[in-house]
Design a protein around this motif. Structure first.
Motif, PDB file in Angstrom:
ATOM      1  N   ASN A  68    -114.346  30.597 -20.803  1.00  0.00           N
ATOM      2  CA  ASN A  68    -114.373  31.935 -21.387  1.00  0.00           C
ATOM      3  C   ASN A  68    -113.246  32.832 -20.872  1.00  0.00           C
ATOM      4  OD1 ASN A  68    -116.703  31.348 -22.898  1.00  0.00           O
ATOM      5  ND2 ASN A  68    -118.034  31.870 -21.151  1.00  0.00           N
ATOM      6  N   HIS A  69    -112.712  32.521 -19.693  1.00  0.00           N
ATOM      7  CA  HIS A  69    -111.685  33.385 -19.081  1.00  0.00           C
ATOM      8  C   HIS A  69    -110.530  32.541 -18.534  1.00  0.00           C
ATOM      9  CE1 HIS A  69    -114.671  36.568 -19.356  1.00  0.00           C
ATOM     10  NE2 HIS A  69    -115.530  35.806 -18.696  1.00  0.00           N
ATOM     11  N   PRO A  70    -109.747  31.904 -19.392  1.00  0.00           N
ATOM     12  CA  PRO A  70    -108.671  31.030 -18.895  1.00  0.00           C
ATOM     13  C   PRO A  70    -107.408  31.786 -18.488  1.00  0.00           C
ATOM     14  CG  PRO A  70    -108.723  30.987 -21.282  1.00  0.00           C
ATOM     15  CD  PRO A  70    -109.883  31.839 -20.854  1.00  0.00           C
ATOM     16  N   GLU A  71    -107.284  33.063 -18.868  1.00  0.00           N
ATOM     17  CA  GLU A  71    -106.031  33.781 -18.610  1.00  0.00           C
ATOM     18  C   GLU A  71    -106.156  34.709 -17.407  1.00  0.00           C
ATOM     19  OE1 GLU A  71    -102.873  36.821 -20.821  1.00  0.00           O
ATOM     20  OE2 GLU A  71    -104.358  35.716 -22.012  1.00  0.00           O
ATOM     21  N   MET A  72    -105.071  34.799 -16.639  1.00  0.00           N
ATOM     22  CA  MET A  72    -105.018  35.661 -15.471  1.00  0.00           C
ATOM     23  C   MET A  72    -104.643  37.095 -15.868  1.00  0.00           C
ATOM     24  SD  MET A  72    -105.641  33.520 -12.947  1.00  0.00           S
ATOM     25  CE  MET A  72    -106.872  32.968 -14.114  1.00  0.00           C
ATOM     26  N   ASP A  73    -105.126  38.059 -15.101  1.00  0.00           N
ATOM     27  CA  ASP A  73    -104.719  39.451 -15.295  1.00  0.00           C
ATOM     28  C   ASP A  73    -103.286  39.672 -14.828  1.00  0.00           C
ATOM     29  OD1 ASP A  73    -106.570  41.055 -16.607  1.00  0.00           O
ATOM     30  OD2 ASP A  73    -107.868  41.190 -14.860  1.00  0.00           O
ATOM     31  N   ASP A  74    -102.942  39.121 -13.676  1.00  0.00           N
ATOM     32  CA  ASP A  74    -101.607  39.332 -13.099  1.00  0.00           C
ATOM     33  C   ASP A  74    -100.563  38.499 -13.833  1.00  0.00           C
ATOM     34  OD1 ASP A  74    -102.852  40.948 -11.305  1.00  0.00           O
ATOM     35  OD2 ASP A  74    -102.764  39.523  -9.632  1.00  0.00           O
TER      36      ASP A  74
END
Length: 648
Positions: free
Chosen positions: A368-374
């Motif tokens: 559900n959350h494969p991408e990084m914020d940074d």
């Protein structure tokens, strides 16, 4: 008051032109080598490449393997210049399961040289699937499966691979694995793993275009990672948003997929992060990733050199360290997540182990959350920015120096078929030279650097060209000329510029102050007299040997003027020859404090008993390098005219 304003505007204009000239010099190659200045060898391909995809693979001294459409070429450049080598055709002539009277269209989609053998791993894709085998590099050799490839062959056979996709092949104790990307296919788009354990991607949200794939080897197998560099089409932004978004993805190479009820046969460690190439302070950035080159230190992937464009066609090269990439994946928050992050951290290779319940939580989270914020920021901003050249490919060579480290040379291809040789240094990229391996404007399909030979292999759709990268003798006859070139391949050996027995070299700054006093022969024709008809127009010509130098004409009466430049020379117009214009004319070049005379001679009015020279003749010919390019000093010449007119 009006005069003061005009003077202020004039000064500002001159400063602007001077800044423009400096920028143009910095973005231009110092020298340009034509086919006459560079040792080239050419081998024509027997078939014109239709799909614009060629793969070049190094194969020992003076040899290169070429995969093009349905043909495999083995080219030996050690043979007589221009020799054409017959292609090694596919071992199969008809498609399995297809019509018996229809020839099989097999495109070579994967090609890797096998370690310590005369074989390549070759995969061919048809309308029905893909076949992989080991292939000997001889026309009569059969393309046959082997025990080491049986797992790859069995798991890949139902997939239709695309040409031009990056791939990584690993060989380890009979456990051979092939990693391949798919950017556009009827199958799922993403990264595939073929071998004893098959892993396939989950469906991506956008349209990625994969441009590079590289493996990082850790101290144990659980630390081994695969990095994929790609761009995604930006579908969420407005009219002013970038069309592309650059990314790096990470997967654990030991990842074998999840359990039956969660991500079975799919990546459980896949994470991705955005790349940032640009200057944060000025908010200038480059969003379209074009190509990547990988630098290894002590056999381990350490840095990535990435080529970018922006929406105005400006090119830039940025450097990303693997440590910085890894840190983002280890420490960044997850985009869109508002819950507590499970432990061990989802996406980390350690999460592949643990209890079933904990594993399912981590897999659901990473799905559900494969991408990084940074974002992953480049090292020290762009290494090189070019407004005048649109680059298409990037390759590198780490050259050992006299110390314990290395100099990095980048080779950047242009849309016109030319290639720039760029040195990485502390202040940015220094464009050493330009190579022109093709006579006409040609689209370069692929190129590789043979590090040991110091040769570049470049392919178009009809031929492959070998470029000798060591052109030390073309830099000039003096020590100063050799050191100003700043070429890691070259140095001064007390008598000439050479690639062996280096004594003097300053690649970082081009410092020539330690050069010995020049005692050799003159490198120009001195005091040559030219008779010019009265009132006629006459051009004096001075060959350009470095685009980074300032060229000046010295006229009779101690007057000076900047050169009006052309492709390989700067001209001085004598408009209406008369007795007042008789005397000695000299052209000098100044670069980093080193001034040399290029041509010098005397002009006289033609009188009885003298012979006029043609208007196209020059004063003399420089005896060093014939390579060069135009210098934009004519802008300063025009600025000087503007000053006179404004202050009159």
């Amino acid at each position: 008051m009006l005069l003061h304003m005009r003077m202020t505007l004039t000064i500002a204009f001159v400063l602007f032109l001077a800044k423009l000239v400096e920028t143009h010099r910095a973005e231009s190659p110092r020298l340009a080598f034509t086919d006459k200045d560079t040792r080239l060898r050419r081998i024509a391909l027997q078939h014109v490449i239709q799909n614009n995809h060629i793969r070049l693979v190094e194969d020992g001294k003076e040899r290169v393997i070429v995969a093009a459409d349905q043909y495999l070429y083995s080219l030996d450049f050690d043979k007589e210049h221009g020799t054409t080598v017959a292609p090694l055709q596919s071992s199969r002539s008809r498609c399995e399961g297809g019509p018996t009277d229809k020839p099989c269209a097999l495109n070579i989609t994967v090609l890797h040289k096998r370690n310590g053998t005369n074989q390549v791993l070759m995969c061919e894709t048809s309308e029905t699937g893909t076949t992989c085998c080991n292939r000997e590099l001889s026309p009569s050799a059969e393309c046959s499966p082997s025990n080491s490839l049986k797992d790859i062959a069995s798991t890949i056979k139902e997939y239709r691979l695309s040409t031009g996709e990056p791939s990584v092949f690993t060989e380890s104790s009979g456990r051979d694995y092939l990693y391949v990307t798919q950017s556009s296919t009827e199958n799922s788009i993403g990264i595939y793993k073929f071998g004893p354990k098959q892993v396939r991607p989950t469906a991506p949200e956008n349209e990625p275009k994969y441009l590079g794939l590289a493996a990082f080897t850790g101290t144990n197998k659980m630390e081994d990672k695969l990095y994929a560099f790609f761009k995604e089409r930006n579908t969420a932004g407005g009219l002013e948003s970038d069309m592309w978004t650059p990314f790096v993805a990470q997967v654990c190479m030991e990842d074998e997929g999840g359990p039956k009820n969660k991500l079975q046969y799919q990546w459980t460690s896949l994470l991705k992060a955005r790349l940032f190439c640009g200057d944060k302070a000025s908010r200038r950035h480059f969003s379209e990733l074009v190509d990547v080159a990988f630098h290894h230190e002590n056999g381990t992937l350490s840095r990535v050199y990435a080529l970018f464009h922006n929406e105005w066609g400006v090119s830039a090269v940025c450097i990303f360290s693997i440590d910085a990439i890894s840190k983002v994946f280890q420490t960044s928050s997850f985009k869109g997540n508002k819950e507590t992050v499970p432990s061990p951290r989802p996406g980390a290779c350690e999460q592949l182990r643990g209890s079933a319940d904990d594993l399912l939580k981590r897999l659901s989270f990473v799905q559900n959350h494969p991408e990084m914020d940074d974002r992953v920021f480049s090292m020290n901003g762009p290494l090189l920015v070019s407004h005048h050249h649109k680059y298409t490919h990037i390759r590198l060579h780490a050259v050992p120096n006299q110390r314990s480290d290395r100099h990095i040379l980048l080779y950047l291809s242009l849309e016109s078929g030319k290639i720039h040789k760029v040195l990485e240094n502390k202040t940015g990229g220094f464009i050493i030279a330009e190579y022109r391996p093709f006579g006409d404007k040609t689209h370069i399909l692929d190129m590789i650097v043979h590090s040991a030979e110091r040769k570049l292999y470049v392919s178009s759709s009809v031929e492959v060209v070998q470029v000798d990268l060591q052109s030390c003798d073309k830099y000039g006859q003096r020590c100063e000329d050799c050191l100003l070139a700043r070429d890691p391949y070259c140095g001064w050996n007390t008598t000439h510029c050479a690639d062996k027995s280096l004594i003097l070299q300053d690649v970082e700054k081009g410092n020539h102050s330690n050069c010995p006093s020049w005692t050799g022969h003159k490198v120009y024709e001195q005091d040559k007299t030219h008779a010019v008809p009265l009132q006629s127009r006459h051009f004096l010509r001075c060959p350009i040997t470095s685009r980074h130098a300032e060229y000046t004409w010295h006229l009779p009466g101690n007057a000076t003027t900047a050169c009006l430049t052309k492709e390989h020379q700067c001209d001085l117009l004598i408009d209406g020859m008369g007795p007042e214009k008789e005397g000695v004319y000299k052209c000098t070049a100044e670069e980093l404090g080193y001034t040399r005379t290029v041509v010098v001679g005397r002009l006289l009015v033609e009188r009885k008993g003298t012979q006029a020279v043609p208007a196209s003749a020059g004063l003399g010919r420089y005896g060093g390098s014939s390579a060069g390019w135009l210098v934009a000093i004519s802008l300063l010449h025009l600025a000087a005219i503007f000053v006179v007119q404004s202050t009159a």
